[in-house]
Design a protein around this motif. Structure first.
Motif, PDB file in Angstrom:
ATOM      1  N   UNK A  93       0.891  -1.255   0.134  1.00  0.00           N
ATOM      2  CA  UNK A  93      -0.062   0.089  -0.028  1.00  0.00           C
ATOM      3  C   UNK A  93       0.818   1.376   0.121  1.00  0.00           C
ATOM      4  N   UNK A  94       1.686   1.338   0.918  1.00  0.00           N
ATOM      5  CA  UNK A  94       2.841   2.438   1.133  1.00  0.00           C
ATOM      6  C   UNK A  94       3.650   2.742  -0.159  1.00  0.00           C
ATOM      7  N   UNK A  99       4.619   5.903  -5.225  1.00  0.00           N
ATOM      8  CA  UNK A  99       4.890   5.986  -6.708  1.00  0.00           C
ATOM      9  C   UNK A  99       3.873   6.821  -7.183  1.00  0.00           C
ATOM     10  N   UNK A 100       2.618   6.838  -6.756  1.00  0.00           N
ATOM     11  CA  UNK A 100       1.445   7.557  -7.294  1.00  0.00           C
ATOM     12  C   UNK A 100       1.941   8.971  -7.063  1.00  0.00           C
ATOM     13  N   UNK A 102       4.942  10.529  -7.030  1.00  0.00           N
ATOM     14  CA  UNK A 102       6.030  10.743  -7.857  1.00  0.00           C
ATOM     15  C   UNK A 102       5.500  10.924  -9.505  1.00  0.00           C
ATOM     16  N   UNK A 103       4.462   9.735  -9.618  1.00  0.00           N
ATOM     17  CA  UNK A 103       3.858   9.932 -11.069  1.00  0.00           C
ATOM     18  C   UNK A 103       2.970  11.229 -11.228  1.00  0.00           C
ATOM     19  N   UNK A 104       2.400  11.755 -10.078  1.00  0.00           N
ATOM     20  CA  UNK A 104       1.637  12.824 -10.335  1.00  0.00           C
ATOM     21  C   UNK A 104       2.752  14.181 -10.715  1.00  0.00           C
ATOM     22  N   UNK A 105       3.750  14.013  -9.855  1.00  0.00           N
ATOM     23  CA  UNK A 105       4.709  15.083 -10.124  1.00  0.00           C
ATOM     24  C   UNK A 105       5.206  15.142 -11.689  1.00  0.00           C
ATOM     25  N   UNK A 106       5.541  13.689 -12.012  1.00  0.00           N
ATOM     26  CA  UNK A 106       6.037  13.810 -13.291  1.00  0.00           C
ATOM     27  C   UNK A 106       4.932  14.116 -14.477  1.00  0.00           C
ATOM     28  N   UNK A 107       3.690  13.916 -13.942  1.00  0.00           N
ATOM     29  CA  UNK A 107       2.663  14.121 -15.015  1.00  0.00           C
ATOM     30  C   UNK A 107       2.552  15.746 -15.046  1.00  0.00           C
TER      31      UNK A 107
END
Length: 388
Positions: A93-94, A99-100, A102-107
């Protein structure tokens, strides 16, 4: 006497449930645990911190008025035996939440910088023959023919090809930098988070080198299909969804990426036994013995009985090797800076730093994204820039 903080009993109850720990077991370490779960109580910061560490629940969650909604939809992910597991561990979960973030930042960064969505994300469907999709993927990634045949650097070849195409790959064996929170290879080997700007693949590095190559290829196929292990309702409706059918298809494409049928057939020596051929193919293509065995069966190079007997023996050996790896004590472990670059990737770290320099994000956010603060952050950036 240390001043206490009022904690809701519903939070303590939720934390215990989420950790899968038994109340009787916790009672020996926390004398007031029965009181804490029955009425609002004052806990010292030290008690909250100890409970947080024991239950593997983030410290800040204990101050909430209601339990957090952790609706982790990523219920299907690569396990040792591709088994379904609908109750993810605290560690999984953590790591997904990390990762979510970090993905939000990259997006957001890619959109802000004017990049277009990646056309290959979701460009395929199950009606495409596996061989054709494998060819499409190799073409997009710039991989030629039998790209991994006798390629001793297969993993990095694939890693760099994916990164150059816009796929973000991260890997770790623990949650963040918490060495006491090891990721369980029996629970998951890898997962992918689909996004048209920044598709993310996470690899559990407690796995073997060759198994990670297969996992990365497998998750790349998911990216082309435009689905992660969420298996959302839209996909079920639009694609005549069937979990087993989907995974079988993904495995077929992955096998074609790593072990092209024509090449495998031409290199199979019918004068030699099954174990000789498997060992030869494993070394030549840098894939696991289990993958080779399955490929032989699907190409009808071995019959079902031979497959069953061989696969069982190979599976036992693989499990034994993973157990040996997990117990192995490494001397002269890599530095924090080497490990952080390995886990997050040079491109991600440089992107975070560039955005901080531009004033697009606060340095406090940059620290959180890379897991380093102050002088440690500065040294990390120097290391990444000097070690290209």
């Amino acid at each position: 006497m240390a001043k206490g903080v009022k904690i809701k009993p519903i939070i303590i109850q939720w934390a215990i449930r989420s950790s899968d720990r038994e109340l009787d077991e916790l009672s020996s370490k926390f004398k007031k645990i029965n009181q804490w779960i029955s009425e609002e109580s004052e806990l010292t910061v030290s008690e909250i911190n100890k409970l947080s560490n024991e239950l593997k629940i983030p410290f800040g969650y204990f101050f909430l008025q209601e339990p957090p909604k952790e609706e982790i939809e990523l219920l299907k992910y690569r396990t040792i035996d591709s088994e379904e597991n609908n109750k993810p561990s605290r560690e999984l979960i953590d790591i997904i939440k990390l990762m979510e973030t970090k993905q939000s930042f990259m997006r957001d960064t890619l959109i802000e910088d004017g990049f277009s969505p990646l056309e290959f994300v979701g460009s395929a469907n199950l009606s495409i023959p596996p061989t054709d999709l494998a060819d499409q993927i190799k073409k997009q990634l710039g991989l030629e023919g039998d790209w991994n045949y006798k390629n001793k650097d297969t993993f990095n070849t694939l890693l760099n090809a994916c990164s150059d195409s816009g796929i973000v790959i991260m890997r770790n064996s623990v949650v963040g930098a918490s060495t006491n929170r090891k990721l369980n290879i029996n629970e998951f080997r890898a997962f992918v988070l689909i996004d048209e700007y920044a598709p993310f693949v996470f690899l559990n590095t407690n796995d073997s080198y060759r198994a990670m190559i297969f996992s990365l290829c497998h998750e790349v196929v998911h990216i082309w299909l435009g689905i992660d292990e969420l298996y959302n309702n839209d996909y079920k409706q639009d694609q005549n969804y069937n979990n087993k059918k989907l995974e079988a298809y993904c495995n077929q494409v992955t096998a074609e990426l790593l072990l092209p049928a024509a090449s495998v057939l031409s290199n199979y020596d019918r004068e030699k036994d099954i174990f000789y051929n498997i060992e030869k193919t494993v070394k030549a293509y840098n894939v696991s013995s289990l993958v080779v065995c399955i490929r032989y069966k699907n190409l009808k190079l071995i019959d079902n009985q031979t497959f069953e007997n061989t696969y069982k023996l190979l599976q036992e050996k693989v499990q034994e090797n993973l157990e040996i790896k997990s117990k192995r004590k490494t001397s002269g472990s890599p530095s924090f800076y080497t490990m952080t670059k390995f886990r997050l990737g040079e491109k991600f770290i440089n992107t975070v730093h560039r955005k901080a320099q531009e004033g697009r994000i606060l340095y406090s956010e940059a620290y959180e994204l890379v897991g380093a603060r102050g002088k440690t952050y500065d040294k990390l950036i120097d290391y990444v820039e000097d070690k290209k």
